[in-house]
Design an enzyme around this catalytic site. Structure first.
Site, PDB file in Angstrom:
ATOM      1  CB  CYS A 163      -4.071   5.060   2.243  1.00 40.51           C
ATOM      2  SG  CYS A 163      -3.369   4.829   0.396  1.00 40.51           S
TER       3      CYS A 163
ATOM      4  CE  LYS B 159       0.461  -0.247   7.121  1.00 38.89           C
ATOM      5  NZ  LYS B 159       0.076   0.801   6.740  1.00 38.89           N
TER       6      LYS B 159
ATOM      7  CG  HIS C 298       3.012   4.771   9.370  1.00 38.36           C
ATOM      8  ND1 HIS C 298       2.641   5.228   7.549  1.00 38.36           N
ATOM      9  CD2 HIS C 298       3.726   5.227   9.108  1.00 38.36           C
ATOM     10  CE1 HIS C 298       3.437   5.936   6.837  1.00 38.36           C
ATOM     11  NE2 HIS C 298       4.784   5.585   7.572  1.00 38.36           N
TER      12      HIS C 298
ATOM     13  CG  ASN D 266       4.674   0.635   9.239  1.00 40.37           C
ATOM     14  OD1 ASN D 266       3.621   1.511   8.485  1.00 40.37           O
ATOM     15  ND2 ASN D 266       5.684  -0.148   8.294  1.00 40.37           N
ATOM     16  N   GLY D 267       6.742   2.294   9.516  1.00 41.88           N
ATOM     17  CA  GLY D 267       6.571   2.869   9.690  1.00 41.88           C
ATOM     18  C   GLY D 267       8.843   3.595   9.654  1.00 41.88           C
TER      19      GLY D 267
ATOM     20  N   GLY E 110       7.711  -2.208   4.757  1.00 47.13           N
ATOM     21  CA  GLY E 110       7.572  -1.771   3.837  1.00 47.13           C
ATOM     22  C   GLY E 110       8.315  -1.437   2.802  1.00 47.13           C
ATOM     23  NE  ARG E 111       8.565   3.992   2.582  1.00 42.37           N
ATOM     24  CZ  ARG E 111       8.335   5.658   3.202  1.00 42.37           C
ATOM     25  NH1 ARG E 111       8.630   5.908   3.033  1.00 42.37           N
ATOM     26  NH2 ARG E 111       8.405   5.485   4.631  1.00 42.37           N
TER      27      ARG E 111
HETATM   28  C1  LIG Z   1       3.977   1.488  -3.312  1.00 39.18           C
HETATM   29  C2  LIG Z   1       3.315   2.172  -1.524  1.00 39.18           C
HETATM   30  C3  LIG Z   1       2.058   1.783  -1.924  1.00 39.18           C
HETATM   31  C4  LIG Z   1       1.102   2.138  -0.071  1.00 39.18           C
HETATM   32  N1  LIG Z   1       0.168   0.915  -0.585  1.00 39.18           N
HETATM   33  C5  LIG Z   1      -0.480   1.217   0.902  1.00 39.18           C
HETATM   34  C6  LIG Z   1      -1.561   0.292   1.103  1.00 39.18           C
HETATM   35  O1  LIG Z   1      -2.110  -0.028  -0.222  1.00 39.18           O
HETATM   36  N2  LIG Z   1      -2.152   0.156   2.203  1.00 39.18           N
HETATM   37  C7  LIG Z   1      -1.276   0.674   3.696  1.00 39.18           C
HETATM   38  O2  LIG Z   1      -2.096   0.639   4.515  1.00 39.18           O
HETATM   39  N3  LIG Z   1      -0.463   1.038   2.846  1.00 39.18           N
HETATM   40  C8  LIG Z   1      -0.149   1.631   2.442  1.00 39.18           C
HETATM   41  N4  LIG Z   1       1.468   2.144   1.798  1.00 39.18           N
HETATM   42  C9  LIG Z   1       2.167   1.934   2.863  1.00 39.18           C
HETATM   43  C10 LIG Z   1       3.223   0.946   4.410  1.00 39.18           C
HETATM   44  O3  LIG Z   1       1.745   0.096   4.166  1.00 39.18           O
HETATM   45  C11 LIG Z   1       3.250   1.812   5.124  1.00 39.18           C
HETATM   46  O4  LIG Z   1       2.608   1.720   5.948  1.00 39.18           O
HETATM   47  C12 LIG Z   1       4.564   2.638   5.248  1.00 39.18           C
HETATM   48  O5  LIG Z   1       5.274   2.827   3.470  1.00 39.18           O
HETATM   49  C13 LIG Z   1       5.107   2.905   5.917  1.00 39.18           C
HETATM   50  O6  LIG Z   1       6.103   1.531   6.364  1.00 39.18           O
HETATM   51  P1  LIG Z   1       7.717   1.681   5.876  1.00 39.18           P
HETATM   52  O7  LIG Z   1       8.559   2.920   6.750  1.00 39.18           O
HETATM   53  O8  LIG Z   1       8.453   0.705   6.653  1.00 39.18           O
HETATM   54  O9  LIG Z   1       7.663   1.691   4.460  1.00 39.18           O
HETATM   55  C14 LIG Z   1       2.010   2.627   0.816  1.00 39.18           C
HETATM   56  C15 LIG Z   1       3.371   2.449   1.076  1.00 39.18           C
HETATM   57  C16 LIG Z   1       3.942   2.433  -0.568  1.00 39.18           C
HETATM   58  C17 LIG Z   1       5.805   2.789  -0.313  1.00 39.18           C
END
Ligand SMILES: Cc1cc2nc3c(=O)[nH]c(=O)nc-3n(C[C@H](O)[C@H](O)[C@H](O)COP(=O)(O)O)c2cc1C
Length: 334
Positions: free
Chosen positions: A99, A138, A170, A210-211, A232-233
């Site tokens: 993060c 992670k 990620h 992830n990502g 995630g998103r």
């Molecule tokens: C609103 C939001 C909050 C997030 N908070 C965290 C978190 O608390 N811990 C973490 O490891 N990643 C966090 N992430 C990153 C996601 O876990 C993930 O790694 C990132 O969105 C990429 O994956 P995606 O493309 O499938 O969304 C957050 C992402 C978003 C959009």
């Protein structure tokens, strides 16, 4: 499919997302899939230790399996927070090494830990000693000007050496200076091959990717190279895609619950939350993406986002919004 480890069958996970993957969100997601592993939002170790435990860590059995993600860098505190998480019933403890927010950097945790693999190793070792559930990490593939070959290798070597049960990666760098956390989820380019290479090096360890993964079938493709996929998103904005997970990834023969049944369940759940002092919007805000791309989706979003915030709002708002979706679907079919 690559060999899996003792970590189990966690081939599909919903990513930890601050402010998004709270207990209400997880309750919704769980209606669509029995098997996916659901992550909490990141909880700072101090908050887990000293904060209001029920408010910060409380969750319902119906959400299981749920993994608790911790943020921090102090091994003793992380070990204590992990112990608390295990006692609360979480099935896994995950350490956030990805993060990039300013708030997180100033506390020396999150993505900047990519630069100090020894601290991550020590933290994982301490957490492993304090709990018997899986401890995972992670991370990113690197930060700033790090070489992603060595940066990710160093983290992997350390955490697996300390006994970590899985590493979720990620597949992009985080740039700690100059990009906002949101930009850091889109701008640094994705490098899935780097994660596949890591997996080839660690055939007996669980490596998840992830990502930027948009669909369950894209996830299936990744499973030709790694052990797990984490979305995630895409899931948050279109939770219904989770209804494909159990059959596509876990070969489940159980038919997913109908959307009627899920709406009923969430209405009862929202009313119970309101009866215990909560607000409809706490639950309904996670449901806004439910009819993504379907007839009536706009009306659904409109009703939920305007009416769920009103004082005294209850599940009638959800039912009214669902009626709008149903009539839009009927009109389209006619
Ligand atoms: C609103 C939001 C909050 C997030 N908070 C965290 C978190 O608390 N811990 C973490 O490891 N990643 C966090 N992430 C990153 C996601 O876990 C993930 O790694 C990132 O969105 C990429 O994956 P995606 O493309 O499938 O969304 C957050 C992402 C978003 C959009």
């Amino acid at each position: 499919m690559p060999a899996s480890s003792a970590y189990g069958d966690n081939r599909f996970a919903v990513a930890p997302m601050i402010d998004w993957t709270d207990r209400h969100c997880r309750t919704l997601h769980r209606q669509f899939t029995r098997h996916a592993l659901l992550y909490t939002e990141m909880v700072v170790a101090d908050a887990a230790i000293y904060g209001d435990r029920e408010r910060i860590l409380g969750f319902a059995d119906a959400e299981q399996p749920v993994a608790l993600q911790l943020g921090g860098s102090d091994a003793a505190k992380l070990a204590e927070a992990a112990r608390i998480g295990e006692a609360m019933g979480y099935v896994e403890i995950n350490l956030n090494v990805g993060c990039p927010s300013d708030r997180v950097q100033s506390g020396t945790f999150g993505a900047c830990l990519m630069k100090t693999p020894d601290i991550v190793t020590e933290a994982v070792a301490a957490m492993k000693r304090s709990v018997s559930i899986p401890v995972t990490v992670k991370c990113r593939i690197g930060v700033d000007d790090q070489d992603t070959e060595t940066a990710l290798d160093d983290i992997a070597k350390g955490v697996f050496g300390a006994g970590a049960d899985a590493l979720w990666v990620h597949a992009r760098k985080a740039w700690l200076k100059g990009l906002s956390p949101k930009e850091n989820r889109d701008i640094p380019p994705l490098d899935y091959d780097r994660v596949y290479r890591l997996k080839r090096h660690y055939m007996n360890q669980f490596i998840g990717i992830n990502g930027g993964i948009q669909t369950v079938s894209e996830g299936l493709e990744h499973l030709n190279h790694v052990d797990g996929v984490m979305l995630g998103r895409a899931v948050y904005h279109n939770p219904m895609m989770l209804s494909e997970v159990d059959q596509a990834l876990y070969r489940s023969e159980t038919t997913p619950a109908s959307i009627d049944a899920i709406i009923d369940y969430m209405c009862d759940y929202a009313d119970a939350h309101i009866a215990s002092g909560g607000r409809l919007s706490h639950v309904a805000r996670h449901m806004v993406g439910l009819f993504h791309g379907a007839a009536g989706a706009r009306r659904w979003r409109q009703i939920l986002s305007t009416e769920a915030n009103q004082i005294g709002a209850n599940s009638d708002v959800i039912r009214r919004a669902y009626e709008a979706v149903q009539s839009a679907a009927a009109e389209k079919a006619a």
